[in-house]
Motif scaffolding. Sequence first.
Motif, PDB file in Angstrom:
ATOM      1  N   ARG A  70       1.077  -1.404  -0.036  1.00 58.22           N
ATOM      2  CA  ARG A  70       0.096   0.165  -0.093  1.00 58.22           C
ATOM      3  C   ARG A  70       0.782   1.096  -0.017  1.00 58.22           C
ATOM      4  O   ARG A  70       1.676   1.519   0.783  1.00 58.22           O
ATOM      5  CB  ARG A  70      -0.920   0.111   1.244  1.00 58.22           C
ATOM      6  CG  ARG A  70      -1.901  -1.013   1.212  1.00 58.22           C
ATOM      7  CD  ARG A  70      -2.556  -1.313   2.638  1.00 58.22           C
ATOM      8  NE  ARG A  70      -3.374  -2.654   2.357  1.00 58.22           N
ATOM      9  CZ  ARG A  70      -3.816  -3.513   3.464  1.00 58.22           C
ATOM     10  NH1 ARG A  70      -3.431  -3.091   4.742  1.00 58.22           N
ATOM     11  NH2 ARG A  70      -4.597  -4.516   3.163  1.00 58.22           N
ATOM     12  N   GLY A  71       0.459   2.032  -0.750  1.00 65.30           N
ATOM     13  CA  GLY A  71       1.381   3.238  -1.003  1.00 65.30           C
ATOM     14  C   GLY A  71       0.744   4.618   0.016  1.00 65.30           C
ATOM     15  O   GLY A  71      -0.256   4.522   0.355  1.00 65.30           O
ATOM     16  N   PRO A  72       1.357   5.560   0.303  1.00 69.63           N
ATOM     17  CA  PRO A  72       1.235   6.464   1.191  1.00 69.63           C
ATOM     18  C   PRO A  72       0.384   7.509   0.675  1.00 69.63           C
ATOM     19  O   PRO A  72      -0.412   7.978   1.449  1.00 69.63           O
ATOM     20  CB  PRO A  72       2.577   7.176   1.488  1.00 69.63           C
ATOM     21  CG  PRO A  72       3.262   7.029   0.336  1.00 69.63           C
ATOM     22  CD  PRO A  72       2.967   5.724  -0.323  1.00 69.63           C
ATOM     23  N   ALA A  73       0.024   7.371  -0.945  1.00 69.02           N
ATOM     24  CA  ALA A  73      -0.914   8.410  -1.486  1.00 69.02           C
ATOM     25  C   ALA A  73      -0.941   7.863  -2.568  1.00 69.02           C
ATOM     26  O   ALA A  73      -0.205   7.067  -3.278  1.00 69.02           O
ATOM     27  CB  ALA A  73      -0.107   9.805  -1.373  1.00 69.02           C
ATOM     28  N   LEU A  74      -2.306   8.582  -3.286  1.00 68.83           N
ATOM     29  CA  LEU A  74      -2.627   8.279  -4.581  1.00 68.83           C
ATOM     30  C   LEU A  74      -1.453   8.686  -5.853  1.00 68.83           C
ATOM     31  O   LEU A  74      -1.057   9.833  -5.650  1.00 68.83           O
ATOM     32  CB  LEU A  74      -3.810   8.876  -5.094  1.00 68.83           C
ATOM     33  CG  LEU A  74      -4.376   8.349  -6.375  1.00 68.83           C
ATOM     34  CD1 LEU A  74      -4.969   7.223  -6.536  1.00 68.83           C
ATOM     35  CD2 LEU A  74      -5.715   9.393  -6.852  1.00 68.83           C
ATOM     36  N   ALA A  75      -1.015   7.492  -6.560  1.00 75.23           N
ATOM     37  CA  ALA A  75      -0.227   8.055  -7.643  1.00 75.23           C
ATOM     38  C   ALA A  75      -0.601   7.776  -8.911  1.00 75.23           C
ATOM     39  O   ALA A  75      -1.744   7.055  -9.078  1.00 75.23           O
ATOM     40  CB  ALA A  75       1.068   7.121  -7.398  1.00 75.23           C
ATOM     41  N   TYR A  76       0.160   8.378  -9.850  1.00 76.18           N
ATOM     42  CA  TYR A  76      -0.210   8.337 -11.340  1.00 76.18           C
ATOM     43  C   TYR A  76       0.917   7.901 -12.009  1.00 76.18           C
ATOM     44  O   TYR A  76       1.970   8.006 -12.065  1.00 76.18           O
ATOM     45  CB  TYR A  76      -1.056   9.793 -11.910  1.00 76.18           C
ATOM     46  CG  TYR A  76      -1.821  10.232 -10.982  1.00 76.18           C
ATOM     47  CD1 TYR A  76      -3.437  10.030 -11.306  1.00 76.18           C
ATOM     48  CD2 TYR A  76      -2.044  10.971 -10.043  1.00 76.18           C
ATOM     49  CE1 TYR A  76      -4.397  10.460 -10.694  1.00 76.18           C
ATOM     50  CE2 TYR A  76      -2.895  11.528  -9.033  1.00 76.18           C
ATOM     51  CZ  TYR A  76      -4.239  11.236  -9.520  1.00 76.18           C
ATOM     52  OH  TYR A  76      -5.121  11.924  -8.997  1.00 76.18           O
ATOM     53  N   ALA A  77       0.256   7.499 -13.369  1.00 72.10           N
ATOM     54  CA  ALA A  77       1.209   6.925 -14.500  1.00 72.10           C
ATOM     55  C   ALA A  77       0.504   6.890 -15.681  1.00 72.10           C
ATOM     56  O   ALA A  77      -0.686   6.833 -15.806  1.00 72.10           O
ATOM     57  CB  ALA A  77       1.614   5.587 -14.198  1.00 72.10           C
ATOM     58  N   ASP A  78       1.329   7.097 -16.757  1.00 65.58           N
ATOM     59  CA  ASP A  78       1.101   6.904 -18.172  1.00 65.58           C
ATOM     60  C   ASP A  78       1.801   5.894 -18.972  1.00 65.58           C
ATOM     61  O   ASP A  78       2.752   6.073 -19.013  1.00 65.58           O
ATOM     62  CB  ASP A  78       1.153   8.451 -18.854  1.00 65.58           C
ATOM     63  CG  ASP A  78       0.738   8.357 -20.262  1.00 65.58           C
ATOM     64  OD1 ASP A  78      -0.296   7.846 -20.468  1.00 65.58           O
ATOM     65  OD2 ASP A  78       1.191   9.120 -21.223  1.00 65.58           O
ATOM     66  N   ILE A  79       0.878   4.856 -19.337  1.00 65.97           N
ATOM     67  CA  ILE A  79       1.756   3.625 -20.043  1.00 65.97           C
ATOM     68  C   ILE A  79       1.151   3.320 -21.368  1.00 65.97           C
ATOM     69  O   ILE A  79      -0.184   3.481 -21.508  1.00 65.97           O
ATOM     70  CB  ILE A  79       1.496   2.558 -19.027  1.00 65.97           C
ATOM     71  CG1 ILE A  79       1.928   2.671 -17.622  1.00 65.97           C
ATOM     72  CG2 ILE A  79       2.105   1.318 -19.652  1.00 65.97           C
ATOM     73  CD1 ILE A  79       1.516   1.476 -16.647  1.00 65.97           C
ATOM     74  N   THR A  80       1.870   3.188 -22.184  1.00 67.38           N
ATOM     75  CA  THR A  80       1.661   2.848 -23.511  1.00 67.38           C
ATOM     76  C   THR A  80       2.053   1.404 -23.785  1.00 67.38           C
ATOM     77  O   THR A  80       3.194   1.011 -23.729  1.00 67.38           O
ATOM     78  CB  THR A  80       2.313   3.662 -24.816  1.00 67.38           C
ATOM     79  OG1 THR A  80       1.861   5.048 -24.619  1.00 67.38           O
ATOM     80  CG2 THR A  80       1.901   3.151 -26.172  1.00 67.38           C
ATOM     81  N   VAL A  81       0.899   0.523 -24.081  1.00 70.49           N
ATOM     82  CA  VAL A  81       1.287  -1.001 -24.397  1.00 70.49           C
ATOM     83  C   VAL A  81       1.178  -1.155 -25.934  1.00 70.49           C
ATOM     84  O   VAL A  81       0.313  -0.949 -26.809  1.00 70.49           O
ATOM     85  CB  VAL A  81       0.191  -1.961 -23.658  1.00 70.49           C
ATOM     86  CG1 VAL A  81       0.256  -3.195 -24.058  1.00 70.49           C
ATOM     87  CG2 VAL A  81       0.294  -1.389 -22.211  1.00 70.49           C
ATOM     88  N   SER A  82       2.054  -1.741 -26.336  1.00 67.13           N
ATOM     89  CA  SER A  82       1.981  -2.503 -27.823  1.00 67.13           C
ATOM     90  C   SER A  82       1.799  -3.957 -27.733  1.00 67.13           C
ATOM     91  O   SER A  82       2.067  -4.712 -26.983  1.00 67.13           O
ATOM     92  CB  SER A  82       3.620  -2.541 -28.383  1.00 67.13           C
ATOM     93  OG  SER A  82       3.403  -3.048 -29.671  1.00 67.13           O
ATOM     94  N   ILE A  83       0.531  -4.195 -28.682  1.00 68.63           N
ATOM     95  CA  ILE A  83      -0.020  -5.419 -28.849  1.00 68.63           C
ATOM     96  C   ILE A  83       0.374  -5.923 -30.164  1.00 68.63           C
ATOM     97  O   ILE A  83       0.227  -5.307 -31.236  1.00 68.63           O
ATOM     98  CB  ILE A  83      -1.492  -5.480 -28.478  1.00 68.63           C
ATOM     99  CG1 ILE A  83      -1.980  -4.615 -27.375  1.00 68.63           C
ATOM    100  CG2 ILE A  83      -2.219  -6.706 -28.745  1.00 68.63           C
ATOM    101  CD1 ILE A  83      -3.353  -4.754 -27.179  1.00 68.63           C
ATOM    102  N   PRO A  84       0.843  -7.037 -30.238  1.00 70.48           N
ATOM    103  CA  PRO A  84       1.358  -7.551 -31.481  1.00 70.48           C
ATOM    104  C   PRO A  84       0.093  -7.915 -32.597  1.00 70.48           C
ATOM    105  O   PRO A  84      -0.991  -7.843 -32.058  1.00 70.48           O
ATOM    106  CB  PRO A  84       1.707  -9.133 -30.991  1.00 70.48           C
ATOM    107  CG  PRO A  84       1.330  -9.475 -29.853  1.00 70.48           C
ATOM    108  CD  PRO A  84       0.840  -8.265 -29.296  1.00 70.48           C
ATOM    109  N   PRO A  85       0.578  -7.532 -33.744  1.00 67.36           N
ATOM    110  CA  PRO A  85      -0.159  -7.795 -34.966  1.00 67.36           C
ATOM    111  C   PRO A  85      -1.611  -9.026 -34.800  1.00 67.36           C
ATOM    112  O   PRO A  85      -1.246 -10.091 -34.234  1.00 67.36           O
ATOM    113  CB  PRO A  85       0.563  -8.289 -36.209  1.00 67.36           C
ATOM    114  CG  PRO A  85       1.871  -7.526 -35.798  1.00 67.36           C
ATOM    115  CD  PRO A  85       2.116  -7.888 -34.423  1.00 67.36           C
TER     116      PRO A  85
END
Length: 433
Positions: A72-87
Amino acid sequence: MDVGLGVGSGWRAPRAGLALALAAWLGACAGTPRGVLAPVAATVPGASRVDILVATTRKEAATAGEMYSGERGPALAYADITVSIPPDAVRAPGTVQWPRSLPGDPATDFVTLRADTLDRMEATSRLRRQTARSGRRQVLVFVHGFNNRFEDAVYRFAQIVHDTRAEVVPVLFTWPSRGSVLAYGYDRESTNYSRNALEGVLRRLARNPEVDEITVLAHSMGNWLVLESLRQMAIRDGRVAGKIRNVVLAAPDVDVDLAREAFRDMGPGRPKLSLFVSQDDNALAVSRLVWGSGGARLGAIDPGAEPYRSELARENIAVLNLTDAKSDDALNHGKFAGSPQLVALLGRRLAQGQTVTDSRVGLGDRIVQMTAGAAATVGTAAGLAVSAPVAVIDAQSRETYGEHLRNLGQGLGDTAGATVDLATAPARALSGR
């Protein structure tokens, strides 16, 4: 019969210690590699990209390629993630192609192209840019269930968004799950720990002028978190925010009586609720046994039986019974065919076999579940003692139990009559000294 362990009289303490030590020793072998969120340099022609904005109450991981742990983290955190999905030509819809080794191959595997941590202001700006760039003003918020690591939730959500072809801005809310069948109690408390954070995320999304409509998709234990957060919002504000139009409750691991209370407290202006149920959901059966209440879990009810049939009709809750739904015509179940377009898309994918979790289950997990006591120390010890020999030959069980065997080795040794410290002396344990 050895009632202390729940195993046959042929089981002896030295053998238990030996098997547990073997499982701990081999725990790092095989299985899905850790660190799949470390970005690769580029993708390949024909691959697809899915951008996901993440809000999490997890603690930051020590390894960059994992990003966030199950603590459990001490506070709300944010991230931006780009996922590559194979053909599409090299993959089956509804599945996640995990790399077998790092770095993954974007031609055949899900890989990460970007994984940035953000502060709250940056997350708001990123959402604004994503809605402007895509022209999409509908947000889909996904809240995963029990037994999910951070990367499990990220890759599975990316797959769902891609394979449904949903015209949405994806937002993942991920809470601190340790990603183990043995951590049911911890996971359950982590949903309570995250209620205020999810409520705040939903409220800020609803206030964002770039967002027109919000759909929430919750799975398993994540349904408890969603229902509690919406209930809190209704109590604080007098109603659930109007932009939250649809809430999809997929296999909810929630007591039926508690669900009734949440529906009532949300008031008459609550979002449209769609319930996906299955009477053969083994995870919900285990949940009922672990908690010892014997009460029905909402995701496992028979919607055609009373009193559920009348209650669902009275509450205007759309239902899709997935127990036998495996055809393209599955949306004829209940009133589900009348649900909004995005909910219908999700329902169709689930009816065709789409899963909503990536908690990898080995044979050892199934043995522990059969003890029906994973919430208690003795039950955990018994399940692990029986499962340890399986972990020697089953890669998924080794991955699942390695950490537990190291952390709980002394306690398990006491239970089995052994005293070796499996975390620091595997060789001594193997020799039986």
